[in-house]
Motif scaffolding. Structure first.
Motif, mmCIF file in Angstrom:
data_model
loop_
_atom_site.group_PDB
_atom_site.id
_atom_site.type_symbol
_atom_site.label_atom_id
_atom_site.label_comp_id
_atom_site.label_asym_id
_atom_site.label_seq_id
_atom_site.Cartn_x
_atom_site.Cartn_y
_atom_site.Cartn_z
ATOM 1 N N TYR A 147 -8.343 -4.182 -3.282
ATOM 2 C CA TYR A 147 -6.895 -4.281 -3.511
ATOM 3 C C TYR A 147 -6.433 -5.729 -3.513
ATOM 4 O O TYR A 147 -5.525 -6.104 -4.260
ATOM 5 N N CYS A 149 2.085 3.795 -2.862
ATOM 6 C CA CYS A 149 1.355 5.025 -3.213
ATOM 7 C C CYS A 149 0.996 5.839 -1.961
ATOM 8 O O CYS A 149 1.111 7.054 -1.960
ATOM 9 N N HIS A 150 0.537 5.143 -0.912
ATOM 10 C CA HIS A 150 0.150 5.851 0.325
ATOM 11 C C HIS A 150 1.399 5.978 1.188
ATOM 12 O O HIS A 150 1.586 5.253 2.151
ATOM 13 N N CYS A 179 0.841 -1.218 0.000
ATOM 14 C CA CYS A 179 0.000 0.000 0.000
ATOM 15 C C CYS A 179 0.865 1.252 0.000
ATOM 16 O O CYS A 179 0.518 2.265 -0.618
HETATM 17 C C1 HEC Z 1 -1.061 2.226 -7.195
HETATM 18 C C2 HEC Z 1 -1.252 3.153 -6.098
HETATM 19 C C3 HEC Z 1 -2.039 2.663 -4.886
HETATM 20 C C4 HEC Z 1 -1.841 1.546 -4.129
HETATM 21 C C5 HEC Z 1 -0.788 0.461 -4.327
HETATM 22 C C6 HEC Z 1 -2.819 1.573 -3.073
HETATM 23 N N1 HEC Z 1 -3.612 2.692 -3.202
HETATM 24 FE FE1 HEC Z 1 -5.190 3.169 -2.032
HETATM 25 N N2 HEC Z 1 -5.697 4.678 -3.294
HETATM 26 C C7 HEC Z 1 -4.961 5.039 -4.413
HETATM 27 C C8 HEC Z 1 -5.750 5.946 -5.216
HETATM 28 C C9 HEC Z 1 -5.309 6.597 -6.513
HETATM 29 C C10 HEC Z 1 -7.001 6.094 -4.567
HETATM 30 C C11 HEC Z 1 -8.231 6.848 -5.101
HETATM 31 C C12 HEC Z 1 -8.841 5.902 -6.122
HETATM 32 C C13 HEC Z 1 -10.099 6.402 -6.801
HETATM 33 O O1 HEC Z 1 -10.973 6.940 -6.135
HETATM 34 O O2 HEC Z 1 -10.204 6.225 -8.026
HETATM 35 C C14 HEC Z 1 -6.927 5.274 -3.359
HETATM 36 C C15 HEC Z 1 -7.953 5.174 -2.415
HETATM 37 C C16 HEC Z 1 -7.847 4.472 -1.227
HETATM 38 C C17 HEC Z 1 -8.814 4.503 -0.150
HETATM 39 C C18 HEC Z 1 -10.085 5.355 -0.121
HETATM 40 C C19 HEC Z 1 -9.824 6.666 0.571
HETATM 41 C C20 HEC Z 1 -10.910 7.700 0.460
HETATM 42 O O3 HEC Z 1 -10.720 8.800 1.009
HETATM 43 O O4 HEC Z 1 -11.943 7.474 -0.185
HETATM 44 C C21 HEC Z 1 -8.355 3.641 0.824
HETATM 45 C C22 HEC Z 1 -9.012 3.350 2.146
HETATM 46 C C23 HEC Z 1 -7.110 3.084 0.358
HETATM 47 N N3 HEC Z 1 -6.837 3.610 -0.897
HETATM 48 C C24 HEC Z 1 -6.329 2.164 1.046
HETATM 49 C C25 HEC Z 1 -5.302 1.424 0.456
HETATM 50 C C26 HEC Z 1 -4.741 0.211 1.014
HETATM 51 C C27 HEC Z 1 -5.148 -0.408 2.331
HETATM 52 C C28 HEC Z 1 -3.808 -0.251 0.119
HETATM 53 C C29 HEC Z 1 -3.018 -1.522 0.162
HETATM 54 C C30 HEC Z 1 -3.796 -2.745 0.243
HETATM 55 C C31 HEC Z 1 -3.782 0.699 -1.002
HETATM 56 N N4 HEC Z 1 -4.703 1.693 -0.755
HETATM 57 C C32 HEC Z 1 -2.947 0.604 -2.092
HETATM 58 C C33 HEC Z 1 -3.684 4.603 -4.737
HETATM 59 C C34 HEC Z 1 -3.158 3.387 -4.281
#
Ligand code: HEC
Ligand code: HEC
Length: 389
Positions: A349, A248-249, A245
């Motif tokens: 995810y 990106c985060h 995660c």
């Molecule tokens: C490739 C980059 C990437 C990875 C890897 C990633 N994220 Fe994200 N995350 C994003 C993006 C971009 C969004 C917004 C997506 C959208 O709304 O289209 C998002 C949205 C979210 C949200 C929603 C937040 C909101 O305010 O609505 C959560 C919760 C989240 N991610 C948790 C995780 C977790 C837990 C993992 C690992 C399992 C993870 N992310 C892996 C890029 C990533």
């Protein structure tokens, strides 16, 4: 005892000392302790001005600054003094499907909104003021409202700038019932000042420490974690390890401030959304952008615009990586409120479907996700971690 075991013991001790050092380093990097001070925004000369912060604070909570007299920024961005998302958005709002973004740490971003269509925090604020589903004011009414109700505050701010003093005078002296055209440029400058004040206020808001920061602090100090904290730590290690995660985060705000295609499902009424890609053709000519007349930056200072990534591969169907701080308070997740629980986000995810937004381009899928294969106990720890942020 055979002769090799002292060597194994030494290696074992060395290994555990190294993991401890890694744990401490990561606990610092991903917690509030790793947060630098907010970056300067050269396009906003009032970013650190105490009088602008004061006006911004008042405007943020002012329901009078809306057509219905019922909507303030704080209606959607404030609950319990934490500046978290309040998603009981008035029904029927055209943006009702967009989930509310967090204000927490917002001043660290360079592009704003889910698709990053605004290139500064002050330009962002001018969106909701005019949006029919939000404050629903035209520019002139918004400026006249502030000139009427915040005369002292405006005088104070503009007294530091001969330019703004002039704009203020021209708007005040313009007689609506006369045949003279409204002083459009002056109105626009004062409108941008409203945005700049709202941005100054949001920049001044500290990021509040969370349960996760307590866990990180305990880890750094070497204080033993209790059972609940152990679970949060385990979730953190899945977040940065197996689940990837943090690719990106990233960092203390859990965002790389960038845009990614994560194959979120679509909503029937929206169809395929180009996301980031859709706003890029206009990004350098936004009316209130860093390159515009209303910006306080020189062209050279707008580096985020100059070097903006415009590739279709990296931008089609991409949305901004949101901060995950306070994410527990949200009731809708994803740019179009596609999910209604954090469990659903984790499952998304874990399985990494290609989905509509991750569709193929020249035989490649644009989704950046790969299936993870988390066990149910790993999902549970990850959830505990997200809830602690
Ligand atoms: C490739 C980059 C990437 C990875 C890897 C990633 N994220 Fe994200 N995350 C994003 C993006 C971009 C969004 C917004 C997506 C959208 O709304 O289209 C998002 C949205 C979210 C949200 C929603 C937040 C909101 O305010 O609505 C959560 C919760 C989240 N991610 C948790 C995780 C977790 C837990 C993992 C690992 C399992 C993870 N992310 C892996 C890029 C990533
Ligand atoms: C009706 C609810 C509502 C109101 C009122 C509202 N917002 Fe928002 N805000 C949202 C939603 C929904 C988004 C995401 C919209 C999008 O991306 O299209 C958002 C996005 C933002 C963002 C972008 C955050 C980021 O990381 O890019 C900021 C900053 C913000 N709002 C500040 C404000 C300010 C300042 C006001 C008052 C002038 C305001 N909002 C009024 C619902 C609201």
């Amino acid at each position: 005892m055979n002769g090799l075991s002292p060597l194994f013991v030494c290696l074992g001790l060395l290994f555990s000392a190294m993991t401890d050092a890694n744990d401490i380093e990561d606990a610092k990097y991903f917690s509030i302790m790793g947060l630098q001070s907010t970056p300067d925004d050269p396009s906003n000369a009032f970013q650190r001005d105490p009088d602008a912060i004061d006006l911004g604070r008042k405007l943020f909570f002012d329901r009078g600054m809306s057509a219905s007299k019922e909507i303030a920024c704080s209606t959607c961005h404030f609950t319990n003094n934490q500046y978290i998302a309040n998603e009981s958005i008035p029904a029927g709002s055209p943006r009702a499907f967009r989930s509310v973004m967090q204000i927490t740490g917002v001043a660290y971003n360079r592009f704003f909104f889910w698709d990053g269509r605004a290139d500064s925090l002050w330009a962002q604020a001018l969106g909701p003021i005019q949006n029919p589903g939000e404050h629903n004011l035209d520019r002139l009414s918004a400026v006249q409202y502030v000139v009427r109700n915040y005369a002292a505050e405006l005088n104070k701010i503009s007294s530091t700038s001969a330019k703004y003093e002039g704009y203020l005078k021209r708007v005040k002296n313009w007689n609506e019932s006369s045949n003279d055209d409204p002083p459009t440029t002056s109105i626009n400058f004062l409108f941008s000042l409203m945005g700049k004040s709202l941005a100054a206020f949001q920049t001044s808001l500290p990021v509040q420490p969370s349960l996760w920061d307590n866990v990180a602090r305990a880890k750094i100090k070497g204080t033993p974690l209790d059972k609940a904290q152990e679970k949060i730590w385990k979730g953190f290690r899945i977040f940065t390890g197996k689940a990837r995660c943090s690719s990106c985060h990233d960092g203390p705000l859990f965002t790389d401030f960038s845009f990614h295609n994560t194959a979120m499902p679509t909503r029937p009424e929206l169809g395929i959304e180009a996301g980031r890609y859709e706003v890029l053709p206009q990004i350098k000519s936004n009316e209130f952008g860093c390159y515009s007349l209303y910006s306080d930056a020189s062209k050279d200072e707008c580096r985020h615009l100059k070097y903006v990534n415009q590739s279709i591969d990296e931008n089609f169907g991409s949305f901004k990586t949101p901060t995950l701080r306070n994410v527990r308070t949200k009731t809708h997740f994803g740019h179009a409120s596609q999910f209604s629980s954090l469990q659903q986000m984790i499952d998304h995810y874990d399985t990494a479907p290609v989905g509509v937004h991750g569709r193929m381009l020249n035989t490649r899928t644009l989704s950046e996700l790969k299936p993870i294969g988390l066990s149910s106990s790993e999902k549970e720890s990850l959830l505990e971690f997200l809830k602690a942020l």
